[in-house]
Design a protein around this motif. Sequence first.
Motif, PDB file in Angstrom:
ATOM      1  N   GLU A 202      -6.140   0.908   9.704  1.00  0.00           N
ATOM      2  CA  GLU A 202      -5.773  -0.405  10.231  1.00  0.00           C
ATOM      3  C   GLU A 202      -4.271  -0.679  10.148  1.00  0.00           C
ATOM      4  O   GLU A 202      -3.792  -1.724  10.575  1.00  0.00           O
ATOM      5  N   GLN A 203      -3.512   0.264   9.595  1.00  0.00           N
ATOM      6  CA  GLN A 203      -2.061   0.071   9.533  1.00  0.00           C
ATOM      7  C   GLN A 203      -1.465   0.076  10.948  1.00  0.00           C
ATOM      8  O   GLN A 203      -1.890   0.821  11.815  1.00  0.00           O
ATOM      9  N   LYS A 204      -0.465  -0.751  11.164  1.00  0.00           N
ATOM     10  CA  LYS A 204       0.199  -0.794  12.473  1.00  0.00           C
ATOM     11  C   LYS A 204       0.994   0.497  12.667  1.00  0.00           C
ATOM     12  O   LYS A 204       1.652   0.959  11.749  1.00  0.00           O
TER      13      LYS A 204
ATOM     14  N   GLY B 130       0.781  -1.237   0.000  1.00  0.00           N
ATOM     15  CA  GLY B 130       0.000   0.000   0.000  1.00  0.00           C
ATOM     16  C   GLY B 130       0.812   1.287   0.000  1.00  0.00           C
ATOM     17  O   GLY B 130       0.242   2.364  -0.091  1.00  0.00           O
ATOM     18  N   VAL B 131       2.122   1.226   0.157  1.00  0.00           N
ATOM     19  CA  VAL B 131       2.935   2.447   0.198  1.00  0.00           C
ATOM     20  C   VAL B 131       4.209   2.266  -0.627  1.00  0.00           C
ATOM     21  O   VAL B 131       4.885   1.246  -0.508  1.00  0.00           O
ATOM     22  N   ILE B 132       4.517   3.256  -1.419  1.00  0.00           N
ATOM     23  CA  ILE B 132       5.834   3.256  -2.064  1.00  0.00           C
ATOM     24  C   ILE B 132       6.715   4.171  -1.228  1.00  0.00           C
ATOM     25  O   ILE B 132       6.527   5.384  -1.211  1.00  0.00           O
ATOM     26  N   ALA B 133       7.635   3.566  -0.481  1.00  0.00           N
ATOM     27  CA  ALA B 133       8.459   4.366   0.428  1.00  0.00           C
ATOM     28  C   ALA B 133       9.606   5.036  -0.327  1.00  0.00           C
ATOM     29  O   ALA B 133       9.954   6.176  -0.044  1.00  0.00           O
ATOM     30  N   LEU B 134      10.189   4.326  -1.280  1.00  0.00           N
ATOM     31  CA  LEU B 134      11.305   4.877  -2.054  1.00  0.00           C
ATOM     32  C   LEU B 134      11.095   4.542  -3.522  1.00  0.00           C
ATOM     33  O   LEU B 134      10.729   3.416  -3.850  1.00  0.00           O
TER      34      LEU B 134
ATOM     35  N   ILE C 262      -1.966  12.818   9.182  1.00  0.00           N
ATOM     36  CA  ILE C 262      -1.143  11.635   9.470  1.00  0.00           C
ATOM     37  C   ILE C 262      -0.997  10.815   8.196  1.00  0.00           C
ATOM     38  O   ILE C 262      -1.987  10.436   7.575  1.00  0.00           O
ATOM     39  N   LYS C 263       0.245  10.578   7.793  1.00  0.00           N
ATOM     40  CA  LYS C 263       0.487   9.841   6.556  1.00  0.00           C
ATOM     41  C   LYS C 263       0.444   8.347   6.845  1.00  0.00           C
ATOM     42  O   LYS C 263       1.338   7.790   7.463  1.00  0.00           O
ATOM     43  N   THR C 264      -0.643   7.712   6.401  1.00  0.00           N
ATOM     44  CA  THR C 264      -0.834   6.299   6.668  1.00  0.00           C
ATOM     45  C   THR C 264      -1.597   5.690   5.500  1.00  0.00           C
ATOM     46  O   THR C 264      -2.335   6.389   4.806  1.00  0.00           O
TER      47      THR C 264
ATOM     48  N   GLN D  67      10.197  15.822   4.408  1.00  0.00           N
ATOM     49  CA  GLN D  67       9.032  15.827   5.287  1.00  0.00           C
ATOM     50  C   GLN D  67       8.876  14.493   6.016  1.00  0.00           C
ATOM     51  O   GLN D  67       9.461  13.498   5.612  1.00  0.00           O
ATOM     52  N   ASN D  68       8.027  14.463   7.028  1.00  0.00           N
ATOM     53  CA  ASN D  68       7.711  13.204   7.703  1.00  0.00           C
ATOM     54  C   ASN D  68       7.155  12.227   6.664  1.00  0.00           C
ATOM     55  O   ASN D  68       6.215  12.566   5.946  1.00  0.00           O
ATOM     56  N   GLY D  69       7.762  11.053   6.590  1.00  0.00           N
ATOM     57  CA  GLY D  69       7.280  10.056   5.646  1.00  0.00           C
ATOM     58  C   GLY D  69       7.916  10.159   4.265  1.00  0.00           C
ATOM     59  O   GLY D  69       7.542   9.440   3.351  1.00  0.00           O
ATOM     60  N   ALA D  70       8.900  11.033   4.109  1.00  0.00           N
ATOM     61  CA  ALA D  70       9.540  11.218   2.801  1.00  0.00           C
ATOM     62  C   ALA D  70      10.387  10.006   2.398  1.00  0.00           C
ATOM     63  O   ALA D  70      10.653   9.794   1.226  1.00  0.00           O
TER      64      ALA D  70
ATOM     65  N   GLY E 276       7.820  10.871  12.588  1.00  0.00           N
ATOM     66  CA  GLY E 276       7.022  12.073  12.787  1.00  0.00           C
ATOM     67  C   GLY E 276       5.531  11.772  12.790  1.00  0.00           C
ATOM     68  O   GLY E 276       4.757  12.384  13.532  1.00  0.00           O
ATOM     69  N   ASN E 277       5.128  10.799  11.986  1.00  0.00           N
ATOM     70  CA  ASN E 277       3.709  10.446  11.942  1.00  0.00           C
ATOM     71  C   ASN E 277       3.285   9.675  13.188  1.00  0.00           C
ATOM     72  O   ASN E 277       2.130   9.757  13.606  1.00  0.00           O
ATOM     73  N   GLN E 278       4.211   8.965  13.807  1.00  0.00           N
ATOM     74  CA  GLN E 278       3.908   8.332  15.094  1.00  0.00           C
ATOM     75  C   GLN E 278       3.643   9.404  16.147  1.00  0.00           C
ATOM     76  O   GLN E 278       2.745   9.279  16.985  1.00  0.00           O
TER      77      GLN E 278
ATOM     78  N   ARG F 192       3.699   1.012  14.215  1.00  0.00           N
ATOM     79  CA  ARG F 192       5.154   0.889  14.068  1.00  0.00           C
ATOM     80  C   ARG F 192       5.602   1.062  12.623  1.00  0.00           C
ATOM     81  O   ARG F 192       6.776   1.278  12.353  1.00  0.00           O
ATOM     82  N   GLU F 193       4.663   0.953  11.672  1.00  0.00           N
ATOM     83  CA  GLU F 193       5.030   1.123  10.262  1.00  0.00           C
ATOM     84  C   GLU F 193       4.989   2.582   9.825  1.00  0.00           C
ATOM     85  O   GLU F 193       5.360   2.911   8.715  1.00  0.00           O
ATOM     86  N   LEU F 194       4.501   3.468  10.687  1.00  0.00           N
ATOM     87  CA  LEU F 194       4.480   4.882  10.324  1.00  0.00           C
ATOM     88  C   LEU F 194       5.881   5.469  10.486  1.00  0.00           C
ATOM     89  O   LEU F 194       6.679   4.982  11.278  1.00  0.00           O
ATOM     90  N   SER F 195       6.142   6.563   9.781  1.00  0.00           N
ATOM     91  CA  SER F 195       7.413   7.243   9.968  1.00  0.00           C
ATOM     92  C   SER F 195       7.408   7.879  11.352  1.00  0.00           C
ATOM     93  O   SER F 195       6.346   8.060  11.959  1.00  0.00           O
TER      94      SER F 195
HETATM   95  N1  LIG Z   1       7.690  -1.404   7.866  1.00  0.00           N
HETATM   96  C1  LIG Z   1       6.888  -0.620   7.142  1.00  0.00           C
HETATM   97  N2  LIG Z   1       5.708  -1.053   6.689  1.00  0.00           N
HETATM   98  C2  LIG Z   1       4.893  -0.268   5.950  1.00  0.00           C
HETATM   99  N3  LIG Z   1       5.165   1.005   5.625  1.00  0.00           N
HETATM  100  C3  LIG Z   1       6.333   1.519   6.052  1.00  0.00           C
HETATM  101  C4  LIG Z   1       7.252   0.747   6.841  1.00  0.00           C
HETATM  102  N4  LIG Z   1       8.328   1.527   7.119  1.00  0.00           N
HETATM  103  C5  LIG Z   1       8.090   2.718   6.539  1.00  0.00           C
HETATM  104  N5  LIG Z   1       6.898   2.725   5.896  1.00  0.00           N
HETATM  105  C6  LIG Z   1       6.303   3.849   5.137  1.00  0.00           C
HETATM  106  O1  LIG Z   1       7.272   4.371   4.260  1.00  0.00           O
HETATM  107  C7  LIG Z   1       7.178   5.793   4.181  1.00  0.00           C
HETATM  108  C8  LIG Z   1       8.515   6.425   4.501  1.00  0.00           C
HETATM  109  O2  LIG Z   1       8.772   6.286   5.893  1.00  0.00           O
HETATM  110  P1  LIG Z   1      10.123   6.738   6.589  1.00  0.00           P
HETATM  111  O3  LIG Z   1      10.091   6.185   7.966  1.00  0.00           O
HETATM  112  O4  LIG Z   1      11.256   6.366   5.717  1.00  0.00           O
HETATM  113  O5  LIG Z   1       9.961   8.327   6.621  1.00  0.00           O
HETATM  114  P2  LIG Z   1      10.940   9.452   7.216  1.00  0.00           P
HETATM  115  O6  LIG Z   1      11.361  10.296   6.063  1.00  0.00           O
HETATM  116  O7  LIG Z   1      11.996   8.814   8.023  1.00  0.00           O
HETATM  117  O8  LIG Z   1       9.953  10.332   8.116  1.00  0.00           O
HETATM  118  P3  LIG Z   1      10.137  10.987   9.621  1.00  0.00           P
HETATM  119  O9  LIG Z   1      10.728  12.345   9.409  1.00  0.00           O
HETATM  120  O10 LIG Z   1       8.717  11.127  10.096  1.00  0.00           O
HETATM  121  O11 LIG Z   1      10.935  10.078  10.448  1.00  0.00           O
HETATM  122  C9  LIG Z   1       6.060   6.190   5.114  1.00  0.00           C
HETATM  123  O12 LIG Z   1       4.884   6.378   4.379  1.00  0.00           O
HETATM  124  C10 LIG Z   1       5.924   4.991   6.044  1.00  0.00           C
HETATM  125  O13 LIG Z   1       4.614   4.867   6.533  1.00  0.00           O
END
Ligand SMILES: Nc1ncnc2c1ncn2[C@@H]1O[C@H](COP(=O)(O)OP(=O)(O)OP(=O)(O)O)[C@@H](O)[C@H]1O
Length: 509
Positions: free
Chosen positions: A390-392, A10-14, A384-386, A32-35, A399-401, A394-397
Amino acid sequence: MEQISKAFPGVIALSGAHLSIAPGEVHALVGQNGAGKSTMIKVLTGVYRRDSGTIMFDGRAVDFHSPQQAQANGVSTIYQEVNLVPFRSVAENIFMGREPRHWGLIDWRRMHADAAALLRRFGVETDVTQPLLNLNIAVQQMVAIARAVSFRSKLVVMDEPTSSLDEREVATLFDVIRQLKADGVAVLFISHRLDELYAICDRVTIMRDGQTVDERPISAISQLELVARMLGKELGEVQRSGQTGFDLSAHQAAQTLLEAHDLRRGRALQGADVSVGAGEIVGLAGLLGAGRTEVARAIFGADPLEAGEIRMAGQPAQFRAPSDAIRAGIGFCSEDRKAEGIIPFMSVRENLTLAALPTLARSGIVSRERQQQLVDRFIKRLGIKTSGPEQKVRELSGGNQQKALLARWLCLNPKLLILDEPTRGIDVGAKGEIQSLINELAGQGLGVLMISSEIEELTEGSNRVVVLRDGRTVAELPHAEASQDAIMAAMAHGSETPDAAQGGSHDQP
Ligand SMILES: Nc1ncnc2c1ncn2[C@@H]1O[C@H](COP(=O)(O)OP(=O)(O)OP(=O)(O)O)[C@@H](O)[C@H]1O
Ligand SMILES: [Mg+2]
């Protein structure tokens, strides 16, 4: 790191991100948070497997399968969430996995001596045989940093190392970074505090939505432009940094909500006084160890008091447990989001509604629909970037936590909200939004007690600033008098009447 991609369900992190660092360079990674900053690091150190892309380290292609393997090859990392072992001693945490041995047995005496010497470099004097959990999170953070630096690494990665440190500790960390630099070690530094990046970094990589959008010498980009690139906005749209989201003009002093008088407990609290009115934001200032968190915990019923008086709306309110405080309409957003805040394995929905559950329940049954409405509202409100409720968590970045934790207490619709470092780890864009939300709620009658190490948050965001020193209230400054100088003077010298404002003598004891 070239063309790095990583997707989670559900998320493209990179997607196609890149990053390069030279020996002896201090490199900033911002976004940004979640970048995707933390994900980039975890891909590097083998916490996550990348979907595609190449990593070259020290001239050869590498593919680390675990942080241990990365460490053995010269990459040591301080992760955003301190991941040490709380029940083990300070020394054990530093030397875990490479304890000094003598005839095969752990050489405790040497380990303790080495650990103490190492920490002394960081200005930390502590009993290294005590369990880590006895120490406050700033010192725990220093232990994590000491551990990472003690490996003879070629690259040290620091993911928001300073978020729980005070100015003096940040200065010590910067000395250590300069020393690493002089030794030819590369340092990757992630922080949302722009001033720090400009103080210590040589180059900067800017990420947005999982991609690298810019890479430059940091001297070649202004703060304003950096923020604009990070948020993907035009220069003109970006708030001047150092300007907060607070605007106290709409606030009006109403009746007193909370009065705490002469709070005492051991050495931590030695006569603290604080009051908060409905619709008032009161800033709580002080150096590390001044007793700010202790005051908050005492009011919330988390720690017992030896003496003192607390009243809520005129009624005695010495709470024996946090649950009593919550019932009386107090929310407490703790500074230590890992230990006392979010519950990592539970969903965003469950984390948000945790404190509000008793009020959401009608005849003991929690209406799922009401819960859902509330959760949706706050996810939207705080941005909140989610991928969904229902996402856990711990999977949020990181800042989003932090936003999720704040949302939990807002769900409760409290009368008094105690915020311990509410915008720690929050990116510059979201920070202003959270501040204006706090501001708006106070305008509607919420009383706020706000602990902050960021001086602008106190000077611009507080109707009144209460200054603590050695567990005692030493000054109380109305908004008009709460200048940076006046607050700093009171924090350092504990002067009842800050004479810095009068330009008078500076030779205080
Ligand atoms: N284990 C995981 N499962 C699902 N999604 C994840 C997981 N780890 C990270 N993500 C998602 O990947 C994206 C990037 O998260 P990341 O933690 O790299 O952000 P960040 O740039 O470090 O942000 P912050 O400044 O808030 O720490 C976010 O949308 C996050 O929800
Ligand atoms: Mg992160």
